[in-house]
Write a protein that holds these residues in place. Sequence first.
Motif, PDB file in Angstrom:
ATOM      1  N   ILE A  11       0.856  -1.189   0.000  1.00 13.62           N
ATOM      2  CA  ILE A  11       0.000   0.000   0.000  1.00 13.62           C
ATOM      3  C   ILE A  11       0.887   1.232   0.000  1.00 13.62           C
ATOM      4  O   ILE A  11       1.862   1.286   0.748  1.00 13.62           O
ATOM      5  N   PHE A  12       0.555   2.220  -0.823  1.00 12.61           N
ATOM      6  CA  PHE A  12       1.215   3.517  -0.705  1.00 12.61           C
ATOM      7  C   PHE A  12       0.157   4.608  -0.706  1.00 12.61           C
ATOM      8  O   PHE A  12      -0.815   4.550  -1.471  1.00 12.61           O
ATOM      9  N   SER A  13       0.337   5.610   0.150  1.00 12.70           N
ATOM     10  CA  SER A  13      -0.477   6.813   0.019  1.00 12.70           C
ATOM     11  C   SER A  13       0.260   8.000   0.621  1.00 12.70           C
ATOM     12  O   SER A  13       1.254   7.833   1.334  1.00 12.70           O
ATOM     13  N   GLY A  14      -0.226   9.199   0.294  1.00  9.60           N
ATOM     14  CA  GLY A  14       0.441  10.412   0.773  1.00  9.60           C
ATOM     15  C   GLY A  14      -0.553  11.501   1.116  1.00  9.60           C
ATOM     16  O   GLY A  14      -1.718  11.459   0.692  1.00  9.60           O
ATOM     17  N   VAL A  46       4.367  12.022   4.095  1.00 11.58           N
ATOM     18  CA  VAL A  46       3.962  13.429   4.142  1.00 11.58           C
ATOM     19  C   VAL A  46       4.627  14.064   2.923  1.00 11.58           C
ATOM     20  O   VAL A  46       5.856  14.169   2.866  1.00 11.58           O
ATOM     21  N   VAL A  47       3.815  14.418   1.928  1.00 14.75           N
ATOM     22  CA  VAL A  47       4.394  14.790   0.628  1.00 14.75           C
ATOM     23  C   VAL A  47       4.679  16.294   0.572  1.00 14.75           C
ATOM     24  O   VAL A  47       3.988  17.067  -0.075  1.00 14.75           O
ATOM     25  N   LEU A  86       8.944  11.372   5.291  1.00 12.79           N
ATOM     26  CA  LEU A  86       8.733  12.645   4.597  1.00 12.79           C
ATOM     27  C   LEU A  86       9.302  12.503   3.185  1.00 12.79           C
ATOM     28  O   LEU A  86      10.430  12.031   3.003  1.00 12.79           O
ATOM     29  N   GLN A  87       8.527  12.931   2.212  1.00 12.06           N
ATOM     30  CA  GLN A  87       8.902  12.729   0.805  1.00 12.06           C
ATOM     31  C   GLN A  87      10.259  13.357   0.481  1.00 12.06           C
ATOM     32  O   GLN A  87      11.069  12.758  -0.227  1.00 12.06           O
ATOM     33  N   TYR A 133       2.781  17.884 -11.420  1.00 13.20           N
ATOM     34  CA  TYR A 133       2.439  17.290 -10.123  1.00 13.20           C
ATOM     35  C   TYR A 133       2.055  15.804 -10.250  1.00 13.20           C
ATOM     36  O   TYR A 133       2.541  14.962  -9.484  1.00 13.20           O
ATOM     37  N   PRO A 134       1.203  15.432 -11.220  1.00 18.14           N
ATOM     38  CA  PRO A 134       0.781  14.011 -11.292  1.00 18.14           C
ATOM     39  C   PRO A 134       1.919  13.049 -11.615  1.00 18.14           C
ATOM     40  O   PRO A 134       1.843  11.871 -11.246  1.00 18.14           O
ATOM     41  N   THR A 135       2.989  13.512 -12.263  1.00 17.90           N
ATOM     42  CA  THR A 135       4.087  12.561 -12.533  1.00 17.90           C
ATOM     43  C   THR A 135       4.900  12.328 -11.260  1.00 17.90           C
ATOM     44  O   THR A 135       5.447  11.242 -11.053  1.00 17.90           O
ATOM     45  N   LEU A 136       4.979  13.335 -10.392  1.00 19.30           N
ATOM     46  CA  LEU A 136       5.638  13.119  -9.093  1.00 19.30           C
ATOM     47  C   LEU A 136       4.792  12.148  -8.267  1.00 19.30           C
ATOM     48  O   LEU A 136       5.313  11.248  -7.611  1.00 19.30           O
TER      49      LEU A 136
END
Length: 335
Positions: A11-14, A46-47, A86-87, A133-136
């Motif tokens: 799982i990944f989320s930010g 935390v992005v 932290l990202q 932003y969406p590619t990051l």
Amino acid sequence: MENTAPRKKIIFSGIQPTGTFTLGNYLGAVKNWVSMQEEYHCCYSVVDMHAITVRQDPKALRENAISAYALLLACGLDPEKSVLFLQSHVPAHAQLAWVLNCYTQFGELSRMTQFKDKSQRHPDNVNAGLFTYPTLMAADILLYQADLVPVGIDQKQHLELTRDIAQRFNGIHGQTFTLPEPYIPKTSAKIMSLQDPTKKMSKSDENPKGFISILDSPESILKKFRSAVTDSEAEVVYREGKDGINNLISIYSAVTGKSYEEIEKEFAGKGYGDFKTAVGEAVAEALRPIRERHAQFMKDRAYLESCWKQGAEKASGIAARTLAKVYKKIGFPAL
Ligand code: TYM
């Protein structure tokens, strides 16, 4: 003996550290992150790199990033079970994002509704980072080979683009990235503003009565729910056209675990006043322990630092493996 147990899903989320989290962030995302950590391998970030696509005051950004990290712990994420980082501590995010920029079309990024919204809201700062932003975000997810990404519904379009980019890369270079699936909660995927229930609850709302911050005092939470905009009927039922009441029912259901039918029964014959007070009290009660734990964590900076250091080390190890694979596939000579 051969290990035939299915591998645990990843799982990944930010979450962005811009101000404190709202009730929407909590019910739409973070609450699910907590329940997923028992069953899956979870990485949560935390992005802070995403946050600078909108101009930030450096001191406030630093404080918000630290506070957001403490909030993740306060909400129940456990640094021993999940990778919490932290990202900006893991450079592979920026490195993979650059590669993915070269596999993403201008037209695809132009169609992102979040880009269109944000560039309208900040017409004086439509920077290249806001556009890419969406590619990051795709790099965040693909670095960890995530199977599932628990998010609110507003992130669905970004997830679809992430899958398209991953598929394109895999198609050109052979299997490299796992294709991630969005994991969107059934009832609280879009918590609406308390003042305009046709709009998403957002911390950037100019009217602070529209959103609940998860660190709001119980008095302030109660007051905001009591002044929530509803309709001119008097029936607590979930029905099309009753946006304000529908929103309150879904919030009440998410914090109490009661079904919509149970809620309708509980408030049959009662007015909106009683219902709003009950929702306010239930939310204040659910958030109280989080607020208290957050205050404790914020006093222990050394503990926070040790957690995010350990998180960054674990995350860097996983991310480096994917990045090395990508660099090799695209033809960068080994060092
Ligand atoms: P962000 O920081 O805006 O929001 C964090 C999470 O909260 C969810 N959310 C909501 N859910 C229900 N109702 C609402 N009113 C509401 N408001 C916010 C969001 O859907 C999100 O899940 N781009 C992302 C952060 C990000 C990310 C990632 C997410 C960066 N990289 C990789 C997943 C995977 C964002 O801005 O979320």
